[in-house]
Design an enzyme around this catalytic site. Structure first.
Site, PDB file in Angstrom:
ATOM      1  N   ARG A  19      38.804 -25.961 -47.650  1.00 40.28           N
ATOM      2  CA  ARG A  19      39.170 -24.978 -47.794  1.00 40.28           C
ATOM      3  C   ARG A  19      40.396 -25.007 -48.580  1.00 40.28           C
ATOM      4  NH1 ARG A  19      38.176 -20.106 -47.689  1.00 40.28           N
ATOM      5  NH2 ARG A  19      39.664 -20.042 -49.112  1.00 40.28           N
TER       6      ARG A  19
ATOM      7  N   TYR B 196      47.036 -24.261 -46.990  1.00 35.34           N
ATOM      8  CA  TYR B 196      47.282 -23.166 -46.900  1.00 35.34           C
ATOM      9  C   TYR B 196      48.680 -23.467 -47.426  1.00 35.34           C
ATOM     10  CZ  TYR B 196      42.723 -21.488 -46.201  1.00 35.34           C
ATOM     11  OH  TYR B 196      41.737 -21.490 -45.738  1.00 35.34           O
TER      12      TYR B 196
ATOM     13  N   GLU C 118      37.710 -14.448 -58.476  1.00 35.76           N
ATOM     14  CA  GLU C 118      37.873 -13.569 -57.148  1.00 35.76           C
ATOM     15  C   GLU C 118      37.653 -12.314 -57.374  1.00 35.76           C
ATOM     16  OE1 GLU C 118      38.372 -14.334 -53.395  1.00 35.76           O
ATOM     17  OE2 GLU C 118      37.992 -16.076 -53.828  1.00 35.76           O
TER      18      GLU C 118
ATOM     19  N   ARG D  83      45.109 -18.449 -43.848  1.00 36.62           N
ATOM     20  CA  ARG D  83      44.179 -18.041 -43.081  1.00 36.62           C
ATOM     21  C   ARG D  83      45.421 -18.685 -41.721  1.00 36.62           C
ATOM     22  NH1 ARG D  83      39.092 -19.043 -42.844  1.00 36.62           N
ATOM     23  NH2 ARG D  83      39.259 -19.376 -40.272  1.00 36.62           N
TER      24      ARG D  83
ATOM     25  N   ARG E 112      40.595 -32.483 -62.797  1.00 35.76           N
ATOM     26  CA  ARG E 112      40.012 -33.427 -63.977  1.00 35.76           C
ATOM     27  C   ARG E 112      41.423 -34.190 -64.417  1.00 35.76           C
ATOM     28  NH1 ARG E 112      36.990 -28.596 -65.848  1.00 35.76           N
ATOM     29  NH2 ARG E 112      38.667 -28.600 -67.692  1.00 35.76           N
TER      30      ARG E 112
ATOM     31  N   ARG F 214      42.972 -20.054 -55.043  1.00 36.22           N
ATOM     32  CA  ARG F 214      41.316 -20.250 -53.683  1.00 36.22           C
ATOM     33  C   ARG F 214      40.897 -21.856 -54.614  1.00 36.22           C
ATOM     34  NH1 ARG F 214      41.918 -14.850 -53.610  1.00 36.22           N
ATOM     35  NH2 ARG F 214      42.507 -14.236 -51.046  1.00 36.22           N
TER      36      ARG F 214
ATOM     37  N   CYS G 264      35.331 -22.868 -62.490  1.00 34.74           N
ATOM     38  CA  CYS G 264      36.342 -22.023 -62.128  1.00 34.74           C
ATOM     39  C   CYS G 264      35.626 -20.848 -62.053  1.00 34.74           C
ATOM     40  CB  CYS G 264      37.759 -21.362 -63.095  1.00 34.74           C
ATOM     41  SG  CYS G 264      38.412 -23.370 -62.832  1.00 34.74           S
TER      42      CYS G 264
END
Length: 120
Positions: free
Chosen positions: A6, A107, A77, A115, A62, A89, A74
């Protein structure tokens, strides 16, 4: 074994250049921190908050040398009130022998607040 790696970052404004720059920075840091090569990657899913519309972050992935054939998608959210704004994200599905607890989740910028328990 396939593991999920992540990552997230934010941009200060919705501009093509900034979205691509910060996405690339995030992906490169995720790969470097986890020893990931493009051929190790099964797929990458990138989501953005709905206030990012200037660019497809997948273009940044890419555009990284050797990453042209990595499957990238893509999406947006969920638009939850009070959520972090201008956020990108990323979920990278990677073939690795590393145990789950050794995966380094990345992050950056204001996304560090998402997080804090995973930051080292």
């Amino acid at each position: 074994m396939i593991r999920g790696v992540r990552g997230a970052t934010t941009v200060t404004e919705d501009s093509n250049e900034l979205v691509l720059q910060e996405t690339r920075r995030l992906v490169e840091e995720m790969a470097k921190s986890n020893g990931i090569l493009p051929e190790d990657i099964a797929s990458v899913i990138i989501s953005t908050t709905t206030d990012i519309t200037s660019a497809f972050p997948a273009r940044a992935v890419r555009g990284i040398e050797g990453w042209a054939y990595v499957p990238v998608m893509c999406t947006h959210e969920m638009n939850v009130p009070g959520a972090l704004e201008k956020c990108i994200r990323l979920l990278m599905h990677v073939n690795t022998t590393k145990p789950q607890q050794e995966i380094q989740h990345i992050y950056l910028n204001n996304a560090v607040q998402l997080r804090p328990d995973l930051l080292k």
